[in-house]
Scaffold this active site. Structure first.
Site, mmCIF file in Angstrom:
data_model
loop_
_atom_site.group_PDB
_atom_site.id
_atom_site.type_symbol
_atom_site.label_atom_id
_atom_site.label_comp_id
_atom_site.label_asym_id
_atom_site.label_seq_id
_atom_site.Cartn_x
_atom_site.Cartn_y
_atom_site.Cartn_z
ATOM 1 N N TYR A 157 2.954 13.057 3.255
ATOM 2 C CA TYR A 157 1.572 12.815 3.670
ATOM 3 C C TYR A 157 1.070 13.909 4.617
ATOM 4 O O TYR A 157 -0.002 13.793 5.183
ATOM 5 C CB TYR A 157 1.454 11.451 4.362
ATOM 6 N N LYS A 164 16.820 8.958 1.145
ATOM 7 C CA LYS A 164 17.300 9.380 -0.170
ATOM 8 C C LYS A 164 18.047 10.697 0.039
ATOM 9 O O LYS A 164 17.812 11.703 -0.644
ATOM 10 C CB LYS A 164 16.088 9.532 -1.110
ATOM 11 N N ASP A 214 16.055 3.096 -3.049
ATOM 12 C CA ASP A 214 16.004 2.206 -4.225
ATOM 13 C C ASP A 214 16.812 0.936 -3.964
ATOM 14 O O ASP A 214 16.387 -0.171 -4.317
ATOM 15 C CB ASP A 214 16.460 2.924 -5.509
ATOM 16 N N ASP A 238 5.464 3.376 3.182
ATOM 17 C CA ASP A 238 4.194 2.915 2.618
ATOM 18 C C ASP A 238 4.474 1.930 1.481
ATOM 19 O O ASP A 238 3.912 0.830 1.411
ATOM 20 C CB ASP A 238 3.430 4.146 2.105
#
Ligand code: NAI
Length: 335
Positions: free
Chosen positions: A122, A169, A202, A226
Site C-alpha cells: 500500500y 509469507k 494462508d 486488510d
C-alpha cells in the site's frame, strides 16, 4: 472534559455518529466535540474532501471519532482514510473481532488483529515498467516492522492477552517478510510474559475459519491484515458491528470498519453498533475505562435480550430504537 474531533462523514455517517454521541452522553463521559466535515459534500463546496482544518483539529485534540466517507472509484480525489493515515502517521490499525450474543456467527470469537497501516504493497510504489508489464513494490522497513510488533506486544500486555501471532509469507518473500519476521522475533524477547507464535498467511486464514481463538492477538503487514480483518468481520456477523482504530504516536482516529452504505443512507435504519464499539475503544484510549465497560456491558445485554435488532441482523428496529434501548441499558448497568 475531553476535547475530541468528530467527523460525522457522509452516507449513513451522520446517522450513526449522532447515535454514538447519544450513547457516549448516556455513559456519563463529558466530551466537548470539535465537529469537522469531510467527504463528498465538502469536496463539492471546497474542492477537497478533507480541508486542512480537519487535520489541524486532530493534531490539536489528538483523538478523533470518524464516520465513514465515500470515495469515488477509479477517479476523483484520493481516499480520505488513506490521507488521514498518511498525514497523521497512524501506523497501527486495530480491529477487535468479538462475537455478540444472538448475532449469527460461525463460533464465539474474541481476537484482535493489528495491521501495519503505512507500507507493504500500500506504499503506492507502482509503475508500468514495459507496455504490458506492471510492477508494484512491497516496501518493508525495519523501523515500521519493529514499531508495529512493539505496538502488538504492548497491546497484548495492556489488555491481558497471552499470545501474539505474527502472520507472514517469509517462506516465499524471504527478504521483505523475512525482515519483518526478524524484527518481530527481536521485539518478542522484551516480552517474556507473552508467547510469540508464527504463522504463514494462508494457514492463518484457515485457522481463523476453524479456530480463531488460537490466534488471540494477530499482527501482520498491510495487505494480509486488510484481507484477514474482513474475514474476521465476516466471522462475527458482518459490517454493522465491527469496530476499528487507527493509532499513531501523536494521534488516534476511531472508526467503524464499514463504509457510507449509500444504499440505506437517510433511511434511519443503519446499525450504529460498529461506531459505538469504536467509541468504546476510544474511551479506553483516553483513560475512561469505566465508561467503556458500562457501554460494552449494556451492548452485550441489549444483544443478549435480542428484542431490539436492526435490519442488517434480521430485526426491524430503527437506528433510533436501537440507540434508545442502548442508552436505557447503559443507565441500568451497575458500577
Ligand atoms: P459499505 O460498508 O458502505 O456497505 C456494504 C453493505 O453493508 C451495504 O449493503 C450496506 O448497506 C451494508 N452496511 C454497511 N454498514 C452498515 C451498517 N452500519 N448498518 C447496516 N448496514 C450496513 O461498503 P461499500 O458499499 O463498498 O462502500 C460505500 C462507500 O463507502 C464507498 O465510497 C467506499 O469507498 C466507502 N468506504 C469508506 C470507509 C471509511 O470511510 N472508513 C470504509 C469502507 C468504505
Amino acid at each position: 472534559m475531553h476535547r475530541i474531533t468528530l467527523i460525522p462523514g457522509d452516507g449513513i455517517g451522520p446517522e450513526v455518529s449522532a447515535a454514538t454521541q447519544k450513547v457516549l452522553r448516556a455513559s456519563g463521559v463529558s466530551i466537548d466535540w470539535d465537529v469537522h466535515h469531510a467527504g463528498t459534500e465538502v469536496a463539492s463546496l471546497t474542492g477537497t474532501p478533507m480541508p486542512a482544518t480537519v487535520i489541524e483539529s486532530i493534531q490539536k485534540t489528538k483523538v478523533a471519532l470518524k464516520g465513514p466517507v465515500t470515495t469515488p472509484i477509479g477517479k476523483g480525489y484520493r481516499s480520505v482514510n488513506v490521507l488521514l493515515r498518511q498525514t497523521l502517521d497512524l501506523y497501527a490499525n486495530v480491529r477487535p473481532v468479538r462475537s455478540l450474543p444472538n448475532v449469527e456467527k460461525r463460533f464465539e470469537v474474541d481476537m484482535v488483529i493489528v495491521r501495519e497501516n503505512t507500507e507493504g504493497l500500500y506504499a503506492g510504489l507502482e509503475l508500468m515498467i514495459l507496455p504490458g508489464v506492471a510492477q508494484s513494490i512491497k516496501l518493508t522497513t525495519e523501523k515500521s516492522s519493529t514499531r508495529i510488533a512493539t505496538f502488538a506486544f504492548e497491546y497484548a500486555r495492556k489488555n491481558g492477552r497471552k499470545r501474539v501471532t505474527f502472520v507472514h509469507k517469509a517462506n516465499i518473500m524471504k527478504i521483505s517478510d523475512g525482515l519483518a519476521l526478524d524484527c518481530t522475533r527481536r521485539v518478542a524477547k522484551d516480552y517474556p510474559d507473552i508467547e510469540l507464535a508464527e504463522m504463514i498467511v494462508d494457514a492463518a486464514a484457515m485457522t481463523m475459519v476453524k479456530d480463531a481463538n488460537r490466534l488471540d492477538v494477530l499482527v501482520t503487514e498491510n495487505l494480509y491484515g486488510d484481507i484477514l480483518s474482513d474475514l474476521g468481520a465476516g466471522l462475527v456477523g458482518g459490517l454493522g458491528i465491527v469496530p476499528g482504530a487507527n493509532i499513531g504516536t501523536e494521534a488516534a482516529v476511531f472508526e467503524a470498519v464499514h463504509g457510507s452504505a449509500p444504499d440505506i443512507a437517510g433511511k434511519g435504519y443503519a446499525n450504529p453498533t460498529a461506531l459505538i464499539q469504536s467509541a468504546v475503544m476510544m474511551l479506553r484510549h483516553i483513560g475512561e475505562a469505566a465508561a467503556a465497560r458500562r457501554i460494552e456491558t449494556a451492548l452485550t445485554n441489549v444483544y443478549r435480550e435480542g428484542k431490539i435488532r436492526t435490519r442488517d441482523l434480521g430485526g426491524t428496529a430503527s437506528t433510533d430504537d436501537f440507540t434508545h434501548a442502548l442508552c436505557d441499558a447503559v443507565a441500568n448497568v451497575a458500577d
